[in-house]
Motif scaffolding. Structure first.
Motif, short mmCIF file in Angstrom:
data_model
loop_
_atom_site.label_atom_id
_atom_site.label_comp_id
_atom_site.label_asym_id
_atom_site.label_seq_id
_atom_site.Cartn_x
_atom_site.Cartn_y
_atom_site.Cartn_z
N ARG A 179 0.81 -1.22 0.00
CA ARG A 179 0.00 0.00 0.00
C ARG A 179 0.84 1.27 0.00
O ARG A 179 0.48 2.26 -0.63
CB ARG A 179 -0.99 -0.03 1.17
CG ARG A 179 -2.08 -1.08 0.98
CD ARG A 179 -3.06 -1.14 2.12
NE ARG A 179 -4.14 -2.07 1.81
CZ ARG A 179 -4.07 -3.38 2.01
NH1 ARG A 179 -2.97 -3.90 2.54
NH2 ARG A 179 -5.08 -4.16 1.70
N SER A 180 1.94 1.27 0.70
CA SER A 180 2.80 2.46 0.71
C SER A 180 3.37 2.72 -0.68
O SER A 180 3.39 3.86 -1.16
CB SER A 180 3.94 2.28 1.72
OG SER A 180 3.45 2.18 3.03
N GLU B 153 0.61 4.12 -2.95
CA GLU B 153 0.34 5.55 -2.77
C GLU B 153 1.40 6.39 -3.48
O GLU B 153 1.07 7.37 -4.17
CB GLU B 153 0.31 5.91 -1.28
CG GLU B 153 -0.02 7.38 -1.05
CD GLU B 153 0.07 7.81 0.40
OE1 GLU B 153 0.20 9.03 0.64
OE2 GLU B 153 0.00 6.94 1.28
#
Length: 326
Positions: A15-16, A19
């Motif tokens: 997820r990081s 983003e």
């Protein structure tokens, strides 16, 4: 080329990194280093389904991507998913096929990542209460995507089906307090940042509920110019940014119905999120300003996450390799 299934993709999500990739592609579009044409939305009189082609081309990833999204509301009565999609990736330089991905997992994750990017760019730094309107899979994904964006100490959830909200609250890994409320307006009474995540046809959010300084991620309505989650007053009270204006004109009922009702014009849209990230337009300009990110989803987001997932799959030896020329 590599073929990746939904279950394989779930195991590859970072997820990081997602983003960062979504933020990068937004800025790339704003600077002209990526091509993001308007989507094509197709339908016939044979049914209510729409078939949406979303495409993008990027210098940074060296790829082109096309997603075909099937939006079929009638599937709800059939016990089937109302949205299905596939993403095809090609090599930008030579045009060779690179990958075919199940579209559901990338779409869910990149949509929440876009809300995280927008919240980081537009929400007040002192935001402490996160609100969710809706309690489905997209709501859960937003919790995961936004948990590190601000120092949240509380989460407030409302759903038209209260049992779903309670079930979500009971199964979340959340460091602070969680409250399930019995009315949508109570989310807006408490939350500094609100994500609307429902496939509403008519508004469930009223502009009179908004408080100075709030940030909204308006996400959930289907890709149709005649369906919306928020009313015209909400749009007129907020400073509005979009992911892509041409796409919003095709897919955003939240924006286009407010324009049709005469409360704002397309010229009132401040700009794109990418322009904020690239330093070409300002983001929030005061603590009292109400900011709103009208998230309709663009092909460039699919391209960005597909590039990440394909690279990770190849590094782990995951997926099915096919030679289409065989």
């Amino acid at each position: 080329m590599i073929v990746l299934t939904a279950s394989q993709l779930e195991e590859l999500i970072d997820r990081s990194a997602t983003e960062l990739a979504v933020a990068r592609i937004f800025a790339e579009i704003a600077r002209g280093a990526a091509d993001q044409p308007p989507p094509t939305s197709m339908k016939t009189d044979a049914g209510t389904g729409r078939y949406v082609l979303m495409s993008a081309l990027s210098e940074a990833t060296g790829t082109a991507a096309v997603k075909l999204l099937a939006d079929v509301p009638d599937n709800l009565a059939r016990g089937l998913p109302t949205q299905r999609s596939m993403i095809t990736v090609l090599d930008r330089e030579i045009g060779a096929p690179v990958a075919l991905l199940h579209g559901g997992v990338p779409t869910r994750v990149r949509t929440a990542a876009a809300s995280a990017v927008a919240t980081r760019a537009l929400a007040r730094d002192d935001s402490r209460v996160l609100g969710l309107v809706g309690a489905g899979g997209l709501a859960r994904e937003h919790v995961e995507a936004l948990r590190g964006v601000r120092d949240w100490d509380r989460l407030v959830i409302w759903s038209r089906t209260s049992e779903r909200a309670v079930a979500l609250a009971e199964t979340l890994d959340w460091p602070g307090a969680i409250e399930v409320v019995d009315a949508c307006d109570r989310v807006f009474e408490q939350a500094d940042t609100v994500c609307t995540l429902t496939p509403s046809v008519s508004p469930i959010v009223r502009g009179e509920w908004l408080r100075p300084g709030q940030h909204l991620n308006v996400v959930g309505a289907r890709p149709r110019p005649d369906e919306r989650e928020v009313d015209a007053l909400t749009m007129s009270r907020a400073s509005v940014w979009v992911d892509d204006l041409a796409t919003a004109r095709t897919k955003s009922g939240d924006l286009m119905l407010a324009v049709a009702e005469g409360v704002l014009t397309l010229d009132d849209v401040v700009g794109t999120l990418g322009e904020v990230l690239a330093g070409l337009r300002p983001g929030r300009t005061s603590a009292e300003q109400i900011t709103l990110f009208d998230s309709v989803g663009i092909g460039a987001q699919d391209l960005a996450i597909a590039d990440l997932l394909v690279r990770e799959a190849r590094s782990r030896g995951v997926g099915i390799e096919l030679d289409l020329n065989a």
